[in-house]
Write an enzyme that holds these catalytic residues in place. Structure first.
Site, PDB file in Angstrom:
ATOM      1  N   ASP A 113       0.819  -1.210   0.000  1.00 50.90           N
ATOM      2  CA  ASP A 113       0.000   0.000   0.000  1.00 50.90           C
ATOM      3  C   ASP A 113       0.855   1.264   0.000  1.00 50.90           C
ATOM      4  O   ASP A 113       2.041   1.252   0.353  1.00 50.90           O
ATOM      5  CB  ASP A 113      -0.898   0.027   1.239  1.00 50.90           C
ATOM      6  CG  ASP A 113      -2.051  -0.953   1.161  1.00 50.90           C
ATOM      7  OD1 ASP A 113      -2.062  -1.788   0.239  1.00 50.90           O
ATOM      8  OD2 ASP A 113      -2.933  -0.892   2.046  1.00 50.90           O
ATOM      9  N   ASP A 114       0.214   2.365  -0.382  1.00 51.98           N
ATOM     10  CA  ASP A 114       0.668   3.744  -0.173  1.00 51.98           C
ATOM     11  C   ASP A 114       1.722   4.237  -1.156  1.00 51.98           C
ATOM     12  O   ASP A 114       2.074   5.414  -1.104  1.00 51.98           O
ATOM     13  CB  ASP A 114       1.198   3.960   1.252  1.00 51.98           C
ATOM     14  CG  ASP A 114       0.136   3.783   2.314  1.00 51.98           C
ATOM     15  OD1 ASP A 114      -1.030   3.519   1.943  1.00 51.98           O
ATOM     16  OD2 ASP A 114       0.460   3.900   3.510  1.00 51.98           O
ATOM     17  N   HIS A 265       3.599  -2.377   3.114  1.00 59.41           N
ATOM     18  CA  HIS A 265       3.666  -1.025   2.570  1.00 59.41           C
ATOM     19  C   HIS A 265       5.000  -0.823   1.872  1.00 59.41           C
ATOM     20  O   HIS A 265       6.022  -1.393   2.288  1.00 59.41           O
ATOM     21  CB  HIS A 265       3.494   0.012   3.685  1.00 59.41           C
ATOM     22  CG  HIS A 265       2.152  -0.028   4.339  1.00 59.41           C
ATOM     23  ND1 HIS A 265       1.809  -0.998   5.283  1.00 59.41           N
ATOM     24  CD2 HIS A 265       1.044   0.750   4.171  1.00 59.41           C
ATOM     25  CE1 HIS A 265       0.558  -0.796   5.668  1.00 59.41           C
ATOM     26  NE2 HIS A 265       0.076   0.252   5.021  1.00 59.41           N
TER      27      HIS A 265
END
Length: 302
Positions: A113-114, A265
């Site tokens: 993610d991100d 992440h």
């Protein structure tokens, strides 16, 4: 077989748009051409040259009516050739039909993610390339615009991109359903402008639990998104400066079901996550998992 021509920063990128039942369609075209040479010649005059086999596995594009959402493998990303605004303008459906989840064997979905960023996401991509593993990157629209080369690399190396909102702003996202869908569309536009396709998969920042009401669920479905959370967490955003070994232990202890969707992440500050990835892959392989990318047909993690 239809060819999709994308133009990225002025450079033409030709990739095959495989229908999920594409092999059968190709065989039918071949036999009809053999039976009718005149038709064959006409078709060749109108059809672009064949794409090399290695390019034909790049990704799948959904049909205009979204009717071809079935899948016989977990390794091929799925995208839409239209944004939601374009679908509305053309009078095309935005709501996905009922989907039968793909279930076959033990599959691990590594998700990050991100991102993207130019350091940690790039380092993860290097590891995945070395290991021959595909993964899913839930990207923000802002970071796609800030780091277009890394976003393009995710796409071109056969990983899946998912929509993780435009700027990951909880206050804006969860103020209203309208705000949430607006953020998703903004992120779609950033991805589409770069790559010529948009993802159908999304992940809500911080997850749907505790954030979504039924109104959010209904809006997600009406706008053709499939949201996936996770059932295995690296806990790489936990306080206290956790290390790569902590993430390895967390994933090793939780990866016990046939379908594991693993949360990690790859944005700035996640250097320890990068360090953990090779050992996580080794452990999962040792346990008999293959690796897939998240698509609308991926089973939900609960």
């Amino acid at each position: 077989m239809e060819l999709k021509h994308l133009r990225t920063n002025g450079a033409a990128l030709c990739l095959a748009c495989l229908l999920l039942s594409g092999c059968g369609a190709q065989d039918t075209n071949t036999s009809s051409q053999a039976a009718d040479p005149a038709s064959s010649a006409a078709a060749q005059a109108e059809t672009p040259a064949a794409v090399p086999a290695e390019e034909k596995k790049a990704y799948v594009v959904v049909a205009d009516d979204l009717s071809n959402l079935s899948l016989d493998n977990a390794e091929t990303p799925v995208y839409d050739r239209y944004t939601l605004a374009q679908r509305r303008e053309k009078g095309l459906t935005t709501a996905l039909p009922a989907i039968t989840p793909y279930k076959q064997g033990k599959v691990a979905y590594l998700t990050f993610d991100d991102g993207p960023d130019e350091k940690n996401t790039a380092a993860v991509l290097d590891i995945l390339k070395q290991e021959g593993v595909k993964a899913t990157f839930y990207v923000t629209g802002r970071n796609v615009r800030n780091f277009p080369d890394t976003a393009r690399r995710i796409f071109e190396e056969g990983h899946a991109l998912g929509n993780h909102s435009y700027d990951h702003d909880y206050n804006r996202l969860y103020a209203s359903v309208g705000n949430y869908i607006e953020e998703m569309e903004q992120a779609d536009e950033a991805i589409y402008e770069l790559l010529g396709v948009r993802p159908l998969i999304t992940r809500a920042p911080s997850g749907r639990m505790g954030n979504f009401t039924k109104a959010y669920e209904d809006a997600i479905a009406a706008n053709g998104y499939v949201e996936h959370d996770w059932n295995v967490s690296s806990a790489d955003t936990a306080p206290g400066n956790p290390t790569a070994q902590d993430f390895i232990d967390n994933i090793s202890g939780q990866a016990v079901t046939d379908c594991v969707i693993i949360l990690m992440h790859s944005s700035g500050g996640h250097e320890e996550t990068v360090k953990a990835v090779p050992e996580i892959i080794r452990i999962l392989r040792e346990r008999g998992y293959t690796f897939g990318v998240v698509t609308p047909m991926t089973p939900q993690p609960w």
